[in-house]
Design an enzyme around this catalytic site. Structure first.
Site, PDB file in Angstrom:
ATOM      1  CG  ASP A 102      64.318  16.235  17.368  1.00 59.70           C
ATOM      2  OD1 ASP A 102      65.093  15.352  17.773  1.00 59.70           O
ATOM      3  OD2 ASP A 102      63.107  16.269  17.643  1.00 59.70           O
TER       4      ASP A 102
HETATM    5  N1  URA Z   1      61.861  16.855  22.284  1.00 59.73           N
HETATM    6  C1  URA Z   1      61.738  16.716  20.950  1.00 59.73           C
HETATM    7  O1  URA Z   1      60.782  16.142  20.461  1.00 59.73           O
HETATM    8  N2  URA Z   1      62.705  17.227  20.171  1.00 59.73           N
HETATM    9  C2  URA Z   1      63.759  17.899  20.642  1.00 59.73           C
HETATM   10  O2  URA Z   1      64.600  18.357  19.873  1.00 59.73           O
HETATM   11  C3  URA Z   1      63.875  18.040  22.035  1.00 59.73           C
HETATM   12  C4  URA Z   1      62.914  17.507  22.833  1.00 59.73           C
END
Ligand code: URA
Length: 239
Positions: A102
Site C-alpha cells: 500500500d
Molecule cells: N497487507 C496490507 O494491508 N497492506 C499491504 O501493503 C500489504 C499487506
C-alpha cells in the site's frame, strides 16, 4: 546456440510452427542473409529480421530489492503523478513490482523483469512467506492473536493459517507491535485481518519477503539480488 525457429518464437513474434513456415518461405534474415534451412543454429547475439522487422534481443534479467518508503505507489505509473516504486530503481529496463504494498506501507519489495519468477512468487498455491510488522491500536488479547493464526473472515473468505506473535505492548500509548507471517497475498490483507478482529493498523512494514530482508537498506534504497538469491527464490516458490 539455439534453433532459429525457437529463437523467433521465444521473442514473442509468433509461434514456433509459424516461424518454421516463415523460414521456409524465405522471410527470415540472419545477419543480413536469407536463411531457409529449418534447423539453422543462431545465438542471441545474431541480428534476425522476420518479414523486414528486427527481433528484439532477449533482455537480461534484473532483480532489485527495494526498501519501499511511505507515500509511494506500487504501480508502474500513477494518474495523480505521485512517486512510484520504479522511481527508486535504475531506468533502462522495463521492470515490474512483484505484488503490491500500500501507499503507506514500507519495507521489502522485489522489482524485476522476470515474468516467470513473478508469477511463481505471487501465485497463492506457492505459499510464499511474507513477514509483516504491524503497529496496531489497542492491546492485542491472546484470544485475538489466536484468531489471526487460525484464520479470520475477510471479503467473505477465511484467511489461511498464519503465524503471529506479539513483539511489544505499549500500555501508555495503547498500542501493540505484532509480527504477522502470511502465505497469501490478498488485497490489503494485513490491515483487513486486524480490522476483522477490531484493531486498526496504524503502521505497517513488510520486514521480509520470502527470505529477503531490508537489513542494510535505508528507506528508498535498493540492492541487486545475486544469482544464489534468485535461485533460492525459484526454489522457495516451487517448494
Ligand atoms: N497487507 C496490507 O494491508 N497492506 C499491504 O501493503 C500489504 C499487506
Amino acid at each position: 546456440m539455439e534453433r532459429l525457429q525457437k529463437i523467433i518464437a521465444q521473442s514473442g513474434y509468433c509461434s514456433r510452427r509459424k516461424a518454421e513456415e516463415l523460414i521456409t518461405l524465405g522471410k527470415v534474415k540472419v545477419n543480413g542473409k536469407i536463411v531457409t534451412e529449418l534447423g539453422t543454429k543462431v545465438s542471441y547475439e545474431d541480428t534476425i529480421f522476420v518479414n523486414g522487422k528486427m527481433l528484439s534481443k532477449k533482455e537480461d534479467k534484473v532483480y532489485y530489492l527495494l526498501n519501499k518508503p511511505r507515500g509511494v505507489v506500487t504501480t508502474s505509473s500513477d494518474e495523480h503523478d505521485r512517486k512510484t516504486v520504479l522511481d527508486f530503481v535504475p531506468e533502462g529496463t522495463r521492470v515490474y513490482p512483484v505484488g503490491r504494498l500500500d501507499y503507506d506501507t514500507t519495507g521489502a519489495l522485489l522489482i524485476t523483469n522476470d515474468g516467470e519468477l513473478t508469477n511463481l512468487l505471487i501465485h497463492p498455491r506457492n505459499h510464499v512467506e511474507k513477514t509483516y510488522i504491524a503497529k496496531i491500536e489497542g492491546i492485542l488479547l491472546k484470544q485475538d492473536l489466536e484468531k489471526l493464526i487460525h484464520g479470520v473472515i475477510i471479503d467473505d473468505k477465511k484467511t489461511a493459517p498464519a503465524k503471529a506473535r506479539i513483539k511489544k505492548i505499549d500500555k501508555k500509548a495503547n498500542t501493540t507491535l505484532v509480527e504477522l507471517v502470511i502465505y497469501e497475498g490478498r488485497n490489503h490483507q494485513v490491515k483487513k485481518m486486524f480490522e476483522a478482529i477490531g484493531y486498526p493498523v496504524m503502521k505497517l512494514k513488510r520486514e521480509k519477503f520470502s527470505f529477503l530482508t531490508t537489513v542494510g537498506l535505508k528507506s528508498g534504497e535498493y540492492r541487486e539480488l545475486n544469482i544464489k538469491e534468485v535461485k533460492k527464490l525459484y526454489n522457495e516458490a516451487k517448494k
